[in-house]
Motif scaffolding. Structure first.
Motif, PDB file in Angstrom:
ATOM      1  N   ALA A 236       0.957  -1.165  -0.131  1.00 28.24           N
ATOM      2  CA  ALA A 236       0.011  -0.063   0.178  1.00 28.24           C
ATOM      3  C   ALA A 236       0.733   1.099   0.029  1.00 28.24           C
ATOM      4  N   LEU A 237       2.315   1.856   0.491  1.00 28.91           N
ATOM      5  CA  LEU A 237       2.817   2.706   1.088  1.00 28.91           C
ATOM      6  C   LEU A 237       3.517   2.249  -0.883  1.00 28.91           C
ATOM      7  N   ALA A 241       3.035   5.821  -2.979  1.00 29.67           N
ATOM      8  CA  ALA A 241       4.410   6.848  -3.655  1.00 29.67           C
ATOM      9  C   ALA A 241       4.682   6.654  -4.816  1.00 29.67           C
ATOM     10  N   LEU A 242       3.659   5.794  -5.822  1.00 31.76           N
ATOM     11  CA  LEU A 242       3.376   5.713  -7.222  1.00 31.76           C
ATOM     12  C   LEU A 242       2.416   6.173  -7.813  1.00 31.76           C
ATOM     13  N   LEU A 243       1.687   6.687  -6.696  1.00 34.39           N
ATOM     14  CA  LEU A 243      -0.127   7.794  -7.276  1.00 34.39           C
ATOM     15  C   LEU A 243       0.235   9.051  -8.474  1.00 34.39           C
ATOM     16  N   PRO A 244       1.944   9.577  -7.792  1.00 32.57           N
ATOM     17  CA  PRO A 244       1.882  10.706  -8.623  1.00 32.57           C
ATOM     18  C   PRO A 244       2.905  10.738 -10.353  1.00 32.57           C
ATOM     19  N   ASN A 245       3.446   9.696 -10.264  1.00 33.26           N
ATOM     20  CA  ASN A 245       3.916   8.336 -11.403  1.00 33.26           C
ATOM     21  C   ASN A 245       2.171   8.556 -12.283  1.00 33.26           C
ATOM     22  N   ALA A 246       1.228   8.015 -11.431  1.00 32.50           N
ATOM     23  CA  ALA A 246       0.556   7.440 -12.867  1.00 32.50           C
ATOM     24  C   ALA A 246      -1.006   8.561 -12.920  1.00 32.50           C
ATOM     25  N   ALA A 247      -0.561   9.876 -12.434  1.00 28.85           N
ATOM     26  CA  ALA A 247      -0.662  11.224 -12.643  1.00 28.85           C
ATOM     27  C   ALA A 247      -0.240  11.394 -14.180  1.00 28.85           C
ATOM     28  N   VAL A 248       1.131  11.151 -14.010  1.00 30.48           N
ATOM     29  CA  VAL A 248       2.185  12.017 -14.924  1.00 30.48           C
ATOM     30  C   VAL A 248       1.277  10.724 -16.582  1.00 30.48           C
ATOM     31  N   PRO A 276       1.339  -5.468 -24.759  1.00 32.83           N
ATOM     32  CA  PRO A 276       2.170  -5.168 -23.407  1.00 32.83           C
ATOM     33  C   PRO A 276       2.087  -5.992 -22.671  1.00 32.83           C
ATOM     34  N   ALA A 277       3.269  -5.803 -21.778  1.00 32.77           N
ATOM     35  CA  ALA A 277       4.390  -6.933 -20.802  1.00 32.77           C
ATOM     36  C   ALA A 277       3.425  -5.887 -19.546  1.00 32.77           C
ATOM     37  N   VAL A 278       2.553  -6.116 -18.739  1.00 31.03           N
ATOM     38  CA  VAL A 278       2.584  -5.827 -17.969  1.00 31.03           C
ATOM     39  C   VAL A 278       3.221  -6.793 -16.324  1.00 31.03           C
ATOM     40  N   PRO A 279       3.423  -6.243 -15.556  1.00 32.93           N
ATOM     41  CA  PRO A 279       3.481  -7.289 -14.375  1.00 32.93           C
ATOM     42  C   PRO A 279       2.891  -7.316 -13.646  1.00 32.93           C
ATOM     43  N   PRO A 280       1.903  -7.744 -12.738  1.00 29.79           N
ATOM     44  CA  PRO A 280       1.001  -7.577 -11.944  1.00 29.79           C
ATOM     45  C   PRO A 280       1.011  -6.821 -10.349  1.00 29.79           C
ATOM     46  N   PHE A 281       0.803  -5.558 -10.852  1.00 33.10           N
ATOM     47  CA  PHE A 281       0.418  -5.007  -9.678  1.00 33.10           C
ATOM     48  C   PHE A 281      -0.848  -4.220  -9.554  1.00 33.10           C
ATOM     49  N   PRO A 282      -1.407  -3.044  -8.838  1.00 33.56           N
ATOM     50  CA  PRO A 282      -2.106  -2.794  -9.087  1.00 33.56           C
ATOM     51  C   PRO A 282      -2.855  -1.639  -9.481  1.00 33.56           C
TER      52      PRO A 282
END
Length: 496
Positions: A236-237, A241-248, A276-282
């Protein structure tokens, strides 16, 4: 002798202030590493199956700290035995060292005591950055002996750039955030900031909407990665921390170029092309569906449209009193500045996750920056000129009503014939223009058909004696009535 002593004291004070600023920079670096070390050690202690000891946790904290500065890490524990790069920077994690550097540089030039010596702005920039980079060099060397060593090339490029940029922003804030002298440059900076904030806010809305739309898939991915509660907290942490990356990423998606999902796969509003080579990530569960895009995907273009309109509106309002050429130059400058900022953020938000098809993830920095410039020129420039032209409209002044003069009659009256004496009055009795009295018995500002009945003189004071004509013997007037005494009360005599 006194002059030499004062000069020596000043030089000694500046040297002490320079050394203090250098120490402050080192302390800021230590605070950042320490905060991450505390989080990593707490996670290591709470983990039921720790893979390494406290040394491994400290190496992990050092690696995360370097990653927050844009330094690529190398994973050595791969199945093939070859080191795999890890270069996606959690932007929320980068906020901690940037804030510490900004705060340190600002407090160095703005001490609590006014009598304390302080270095010059250039000296503060060099001292704080130098102290910080000394500690960073030690951490780079320390990370080489751990499972996540730093890539020396990116450590030599990105680390000094981030440190100098954050420290320079702190020095600029301590000086009062001065803007360039020309109005166009200041308007361009304000417009670029407004457009960038609008673009990132819109990207965050897009990412949040997509994540809510695919909430079921995101939850399944989250539960499948971490089973224990400690792992779920750590995951969850990481997502936070990656939420701003998702916004960009979402902002780059709306701009048009989109983002890469591995080599050979690209997601744009027109559709998701490739495998797409998508690894499992939320967060990756909120990706658009494969195939051609529909109107929900095309609606993402409203985000850069609104950002460009906000950019142009800010520039047009800031340069509304200038010429059209100045407004156009400011709008073009704002478009280029916002494009450079978008390119820097896109480069930091993406990167490699491994070798092979995992080498490219996220938006391409030059494509995202070029698209931001094009949006700013195509939409922001006409908007700025339109706002300027609209703000320079001169409203038609209303005709003021005639002021009422003291002595006018209230209400309408019939026009009365003027007496004959008024027609034969001598010219000297007419008041002078601009003296406050009407000419020819009427006011020039009053309406037609309005007849005043009386006027009062401007003053009731009697003329000074020096203004009276000399005394002459005049004959007595016989047209006055005789003077009579008032009657006396009864019971009185005439003699007193």
């Amino acid at each position: 002798m006194t002059h030499l002593t004062e000069h020596t004291l000043v030089q000694g004070g500046r040297s002490a202030a320079f050394a203090t600023a250098c120490v402050r920079g080192g302390v800021a670096a230590g605070l950042g590493v320490g905060a991450l070390a505390v989080l990593v050690i707490v996670a290591w202690i709470s983990s039921p199956f720790p893979d390494s000891g406290a040394g491994g946790a400290l190496h992990l904290a050092a690696g995360l700290w370097l990653l927050a500065h844009g330094v690529d890490l190398l994973r050595t524990d791969t199945l093939g035995g070859l080191p795999a790069p890890l270069g996606i920077v959690p932007l929320l994690l980068s906020a901690l060292p940037v804030w510490l550097l900004h705060r340190t540089a600002r407090s160095t030039l703005d001490p609590a005591g006014e009598n304390r010596p302080r270095p010059s702005p250039a000296g503060a920039l060099g001292a704080v950055s130098g102290g910080y980079l000394l500690v960073a060099a030690v951490i780079v060397v320390y990370s080489e002996s751990g499972p996540l060593p730093a890539d020396l090339v990116t450590a030599g490029l990105w680390l000094p750039g981030v440190v100098l940029g954050a420290t320079g922003a702190g020095v600029w804030a301590a000086l009062g955030r001065p803007l360039p002298g020309r109005e166009e440059a200041a308007a361009a900076l304000r417009g670029a900031g407004t457009g960038l904030v609008t673009l990132l806010a819109g990207g965050a809305v897009l990412a949040g909407t997509a994540l809510v739309w695919h909430a079921g898939a995101a939850r399944t991915s989250y539960e499948g990665i971490a089973g224990e509660w400690s792992g779920r907290v750590a995951l969850a942490l990481l997502v936070l921390a990656l939420l701003p990356n998702a916004a960009v990423w979402a902002a780059a998606y709306g701009l048009g170029p989109g983002f890469a999902l591995g080599t050979g796969a690209l997601a744009t509003p027109l559709g998701l092309l490739g495998d797409p080579a998508v690894p499992p990530f939320p967060l990756l569960a909120a990706l658009p569906p494969e195939g051609r895009g529909g109107w929900p995907q095309w609606a993402a273009a409203t985000v850069p449209l609104l950002a460009a309109v906000a950019l142009g509106r800010s520039v047009g309002r800031s340069t509304g009193t200038g010429r059209a050429r100045e407004t156009a130059l400011a709008a073009l400058g704002a478009a280029w500045i916002s494009g450079a900022a978008v390119a820097a953020l896109a480069g930091a938000a993406g990167g490699p996750l491994g070798t092979g098809r995992l080498l490219a993830f996220g938006p391409a920095w030059w494509q995202a920056g070029a698209a931001a410039v094009l949006w700013g020129v195509a939409v922001g420039l006409p908007t700025a000129l339109t706002v300027r032209a609209w703000g320079r409209r001169i409203p038609r002044p209303e005709r003021p009503k005639a002021a009422k003069v003291f002595g006018r009659a209230f209400g309408k009256a019939e026009a009365a014939p003027e007496p004959a004496s008024a027609a034969t009055a001598p010219p000297s009795s007419a008041p002078a223009p601009g003296s406050g009295f009407p000419l020819n018995g009427r006011d020039d500002d009053e309406d037609e058909g309005y007849v005043p009945y009386d006027y009062f003189p401007a003053t009731w004071e009697s003329p000074a004696y020096t203004d009276l004509p000399p005394h002459t013997d005049l004959p007595p007037r016989t047209d006055l009535p005789p003077r009579t005494e008032p009657p006396r009360p009864s019971g009185t005599t005439g003699a007193e």
